[in-house]
Design a protein around this motif. Structure first.
Motif, PDB file in Angstrom:
ATOM      1  N   ARG A 107       0.748  -1.279  -0.105  1.00  0.00           N
ATOM      2  CA  ARG A 107       0.048   0.082   0.033  1.00  0.00           C
ATOM      3  C   ARG A 107       0.951   1.221  -0.072  1.00  0.00           C
ATOM      4  O   ARG A 107       0.483   2.176  -0.612  1.00  0.00           O
ATOM      5  CB  ARG A 107      -0.998   0.016   1.126  1.00  0.00           C
ATOM      6  N   ARG A 108       1.982   1.366   0.874  1.00  0.00           N
ATOM      7  CA  ARG A 108       2.804   2.395   0.816  1.00  0.00           C
ATOM      8  C   ARG A 108       3.445   2.644  -0.624  1.00  0.00           C
ATOM      9  O   ARG A 108       3.496   3.808  -1.143  1.00  0.00           O
ATOM     10  CB  ARG A 108       3.893   2.119   1.851  1.00  0.00           C
ATOM     11  N   LEU A 109       4.044   1.528  -1.297  1.00  0.00           N
ATOM     12  CA  LEU A 109       4.423   1.718  -2.586  1.00  0.00           C
ATOM     13  C   LEU A 109       3.505   2.217  -3.498  1.00  0.00           C
ATOM     14  O   LEU A 109       3.968   3.136  -4.330  1.00  0.00           O
ATOM     15  CB  LEU A 109       5.110   0.276  -3.027  1.00  0.00           C
ATOM     16  N   ALA A 110       2.258   1.774  -3.555  1.00  0.00           N
ATOM     17  CA  ALA A 110       1.255   2.142  -4.585  1.00  0.00           C
ATOM     18  C   ALA A 110       1.208   3.386  -4.279  1.00  0.00           C
ATOM     19  O   ALA A 110       0.802   4.483  -5.043  1.00  0.00           O
ATOM     20  CB  ALA A 110      -0.136   1.374  -4.271  1.00  0.00           C
ATOM     21  N   GLU A 111       0.854   4.139  -2.975  1.00  0.00           N
ATOM     22  CA  GLU A 111       0.533   5.461  -2.786  1.00  0.00           C
ATOM     23  C   GLU A 111       1.682   6.405  -3.413  1.00  0.00           C
ATOM     24  O   GLU A 111       1.559   7.360  -3.924  1.00  0.00           O
ATOM     25  CB  GLU A 111       0.298   5.567  -1.211  1.00  0.00           C
ATOM     26  N   ARG A 112       2.785   5.892  -3.055  1.00  0.00           N
ATOM     27  CA  ARG A 112       3.961   6.618  -3.442  1.00  0.00           C
ATOM     28  C   ARG A 112       3.953   6.802  -4.954  1.00  0.00           C
ATOM     29  O   ARG A 112       4.622   7.625  -5.538  1.00  0.00           O
ATOM     30  CB  ARG A 112       5.374   6.124  -2.814  1.00  0.00           C
ATOM     31  N   THR A 113       3.579   5.620  -5.724  1.00  0.00           N
ATOM     32  CA  THR A 113       3.765   5.786  -7.197  1.00  0.00           C
ATOM     33  C   THR A 113       2.261   5.953  -7.815  1.00  0.00           C
ATOM     34  O   THR A 113       2.370   6.337  -8.896  1.00  0.00           O
ATOM     35  CB  THR A 113       4.271   4.414  -7.783  1.00  0.00           C
ATOM     36  N   GLY A 114       1.484   6.540  -6.848  1.00  0.00           N
ATOM     37  CA  GLY A 114       0.262   6.794  -7.491  1.00  0.00           C
ATOM     38  C   GLY A 114      -0.777   6.016  -8.005  1.00  0.00           C
ATOM     39  O   GLY A 114      -1.537   6.446  -9.202  1.00  0.00           O
ATOM     40  N   VAL A 115      -0.740   4.646  -7.720  1.00  0.00           N
ATOM     41  CA  VAL A 115      -1.645   3.935  -8.261  1.00  0.00           C
ATOM     42  C   VAL A 115      -2.727   3.364  -7.131  1.00  0.00           C
ATOM     43  O   VAL A 115      -2.527   3.474  -5.935  1.00  0.00           O
ATOM     44  CB  VAL A 115      -0.822   2.708  -8.847  1.00  0.00           C
ATOM     45  N   ALA A 116      -3.934   2.930  -7.579  1.00  0.00           N
ATOM     46  CA  ALA A 116      -4.806   2.682  -6.634  1.00  0.00           C
ATOM     47  C   ALA A 116      -4.664   1.229  -6.063  1.00  0.00           C
ATOM     48  O   ALA A 116      -4.168   0.471  -6.604  1.00  0.00           O
ATOM     49  CB  ALA A 116      -6.260   2.633  -7.537  1.00  0.00           C
ATOM     50  N   VAL A 117      -5.254   1.142  -4.815  1.00  0.00           N
ATOM     51  CA  VAL A 117      -4.954  -0.078  -4.194  1.00  0.00           C
ATOM     52  C   VAL A 117      -6.516  -0.631  -3.712  1.00  0.00           C
ATOM     53  O   VAL A 117      -7.262   0.411  -3.124  1.00  0.00           O
ATOM     54  CB  VAL A 117      -3.968  -0.096  -2.896  1.00  0.00           C
ATOM     55  N   ARG A 118      -6.987  -1.675  -3.867  1.00  0.00           N
ATOM     56  CA  ARG A 118      -8.346  -2.194  -3.434  1.00  0.00           C
ATOM     57  C   ARG A 118      -8.075  -3.497  -2.423  1.00  0.00           C
ATOM     58  O   ARG A 118      -6.766  -3.727  -2.192  1.00  0.00           O
ATOM     59  CB  ARG A 118      -9.183  -2.559  -4.643  1.00  0.00           C
ATOM     60  N   THR A 119      -8.947  -3.730  -1.818  1.00  0.00           N
ATOM     61  CA  THR A 119      -9.089  -4.934  -0.982  1.00  0.00           C
ATOM     62  C   THR A 119      -9.588  -5.966  -1.810  1.00  0.00           C
ATOM     63  O   THR A 119     -10.800  -6.077  -2.254  1.00  0.00           O
ATOM     64  CB  THR A 119      -9.663  -4.812   0.423  1.00  0.00           C
ATOM     65  N   ASN A 120      -9.216  -7.233  -2.211  1.00  0.00           N
ATOM     66  CA  ASN A 120      -9.455  -8.324  -2.872  1.00  0.00           C
ATOM     67  C   ASN A 120     -10.262  -9.201  -1.905  1.00  0.00           C
ATOM     68  O   ASN A 120     -10.614  -8.939  -0.856  1.00  0.00           O
ATOM     69  CB  ASN A 120      -8.433  -9.149  -3.405  1.00  0.00           C
ATOM     70  N   PRO A 121     -10.857 -10.247  -2.666  1.00  0.00           N
ATOM     71  CA  PRO A 121     -11.847 -11.046  -1.697  1.00  0.00           C
ATOM     72  C   PRO A 121     -11.470 -11.982  -0.730  1.00  0.00           C
ATOM     73  O   PRO A 121     -12.258 -12.176   0.168  1.00  0.00           O
ATOM     74  CB  PRO A 121     -12.783 -12.233  -2.857  1.00  0.00           C
ATOM     75  N   VAL A 122      -9.979 -11.836  -0.766  1.00  0.00           N
ATOM     76  CA  VAL A 122      -9.597 -12.829   0.338  1.00  0.00           C
ATOM     77  C   VAL A 122      -9.141 -11.873   1.579  1.00  0.00           C
ATOM     78  O   VAL A 122      -8.305 -12.261   2.606  1.00  0.00           O
ATOM     79  CB  VAL A 122      -8.491 -13.655  -0.047  1.00  0.00           C
ATOM     80  N   GLY A 123      -9.364 -10.540   1.364  1.00  0.00           N
ATOM     81  CA  GLY A 123      -8.866  -9.691   2.477  1.00  0.00           C
ATOM     82  C   GLY A 123      -7.686  -9.001   2.337  1.00  0.00           C
ATOM     83  O   GLY A 123      -7.098  -8.258   3.162  1.00  0.00           O
ATOM     84  N   ASP A 124      -6.781  -9.015   1.285  1.00  0.00           N
ATOM     85  CA  ASP A 124      -5.362  -8.627   0.911  1.00  0.00           C
ATOM     86  C   ASP A 124      -5.540  -7.435  -0.089  1.00  0.00           C
ATOM     87  O   ASP A 124      -6.381  -7.381  -0.903  1.00  0.00           O
ATOM     88  CB  ASP A 124      -4.657  -9.584   0.826  1.00  0.00           C
TER      89      ASP A 124
END
Length: 370
Positions: A107-124
């Motif tokens: 999540r930190r890497l995604a935020e720093r590079t400006g891409v979206a993060v979701r939570t998948n069906p298994v909770g990750d």
């Protein structure tokens, strides 16, 4: 663990993710022959059916599962937590580590590079821009005489997919063919575990009953035995076909000529799943009951609590009980085990970064299946 073998980190090769292109020596779009040339021959475990594409295979020498599309082109790569390569995306290592820590790093890497993060069906975390969806699996480690020994931790493992699957990997047919989550409620990213004091204690008689439930009960009798509870999920299949149906309570059953065979009813509020068999068409009767590790009632065997505990503690307690009586534990594959002649298996279940115990109890003549 099927053909997996635990490998220490020092013996694992390093793979780097090229988002939506591939990882390590594998590139999306490869043919089966090209995959074999890159990572060797697959092992015996997988869904290999030339008439039912897509399919998947586990490469035990590499520690990776490869997934193919209808044209048998590579579209997915799942790296095994205990035997797969060490996989990196940027400075973040993805495989065989504490899932919550890896998730936070992703999540930190995604935020720093400006891409979206979701939570998948298994909770990750799930990052469509990278074709990355994280997951976890129970830990194993080397034991006596070289045999693997289970641990209480969960370890991180990634699923990497081609661009056409990246928007919703677990809804894509190749991934569903490999690991179908359609009958599981989506995990929002939390794993609450009921405290021991908050769990009702159920008495049971091996091979006969669990709480107020008796093997051979109809679904109506099961509901009454559970205090009039309504199932949150009903699962079954039509007769005479191989296609599985999954039904929610508000839906109607299929019309003839495909009479519906009820197989499972899940009572989420109670942490209980009832499983049925059919003695005659249209007459389901109770054959097995699964108690959820995180939320289900507590059961005891010879004074040993079986539900919601670290999985290795339950195994050790049952092993000690069996050794004192010159008996043994029965293992159904590497993950499930139970006392001899007790008609139950202890099941591993995820509770965040931990692995805890659930229980599946069944009638003496029930054909054990999961």
């Amino acid at each position: 663990m099927y053909g997996r073998r635990w490998r220490p980190a020092a013996e694992r090769v390093r793979w780097v993710v090229d988002p939506l292109v591939g990882v390590g020596p594998l590139r999306f779009g490869m043919t089966r022959d090209e995959v074999r040339e890159a990572i060797g021959e697959p092992g015996p475990v997988g869904a290999v059916d030339e008439m039912r594409a897509p399919w998947w295979q586990f490469h035990d020498d590499t520690g990776a599962t490869v997934l193919y599309d209808l044209d048998f082109r590579l579209v997915g790569i799942a790296v095994d937590a205990v035997s797969g390569p060490r996989v990196w995306i940027g400075e973040v290592e993805l495989v065989g580590l504490v899932p919550s820590q890896v998730g936070a790093d992703v999540r930190r890497l995604a935020e720093r590079t400006g891409v979206a993060v979701r939570t998948n069906p298994v909770g990750d975390p799930d990052v469509p821009a990278w074709g990355l969806s994280m997951g976890a699996a129970p830990s194993w480690e080397p034991g006596p005489y070289g045999h693997p020994r289970r641990g209480d931790a969960q370890l991180s493992e990634p699923l990497l997919v081609a661009p056409e699957l990246a928007d919703d990997p677990y809804a894509a047919e190749p991934v569903r063919h490999w690991r179908d989550l359609a009958d599981r409620p989506a995990n929002p990213g939390a794993w609450p575990v009921a405290a021991e004091l908050d769990r009702p204690r159920w008495n049971w008689t091996p091979g006969r009953s669990i709480g107020l439930l008796r093997y051979g009960m109809s679904p109506e009798q099961v509901a009454r035995g559970l205090g009039g509870a309504e199932p949150t999920l009903r699962r079954g299949r039509p007769n005479l076909t191989q296609r599985s149906y999954r039904m929610w309570p508000h839906q109607t059953e299929p019309r003839p000529p495909a009479p519906w065979r009820l197989e499972e009813e899940h009572f989420a509020d109670l942490g209980v799943t009832a499983e049925y068999r059919h003695r005659a068409p249209g007459q389901p009767v109770l054959g097995a009951v699964t108690i959820a590790a995180r939320t289900g009632p507590q059961l005891h065997f010879a004074g040993i609590p079986l539900v919601g505990r670290p999985i290795t503690e339950v195994e050790a307690d049952l092993t000690g009980h069996a050794d004192e009586r010159d008996l043994g534990l029965v293992y159904d594959g590497p993950d499930e085990f139970g006392p001899q002649d007790a008609h139950l298996y202890v099941l591993p279940a995820r509770a965040g970064d931990r692995t805890i115990s659930g229980v599946r109890l069944f009638a003496p003549d029930w054909e054990h299946r999961r």
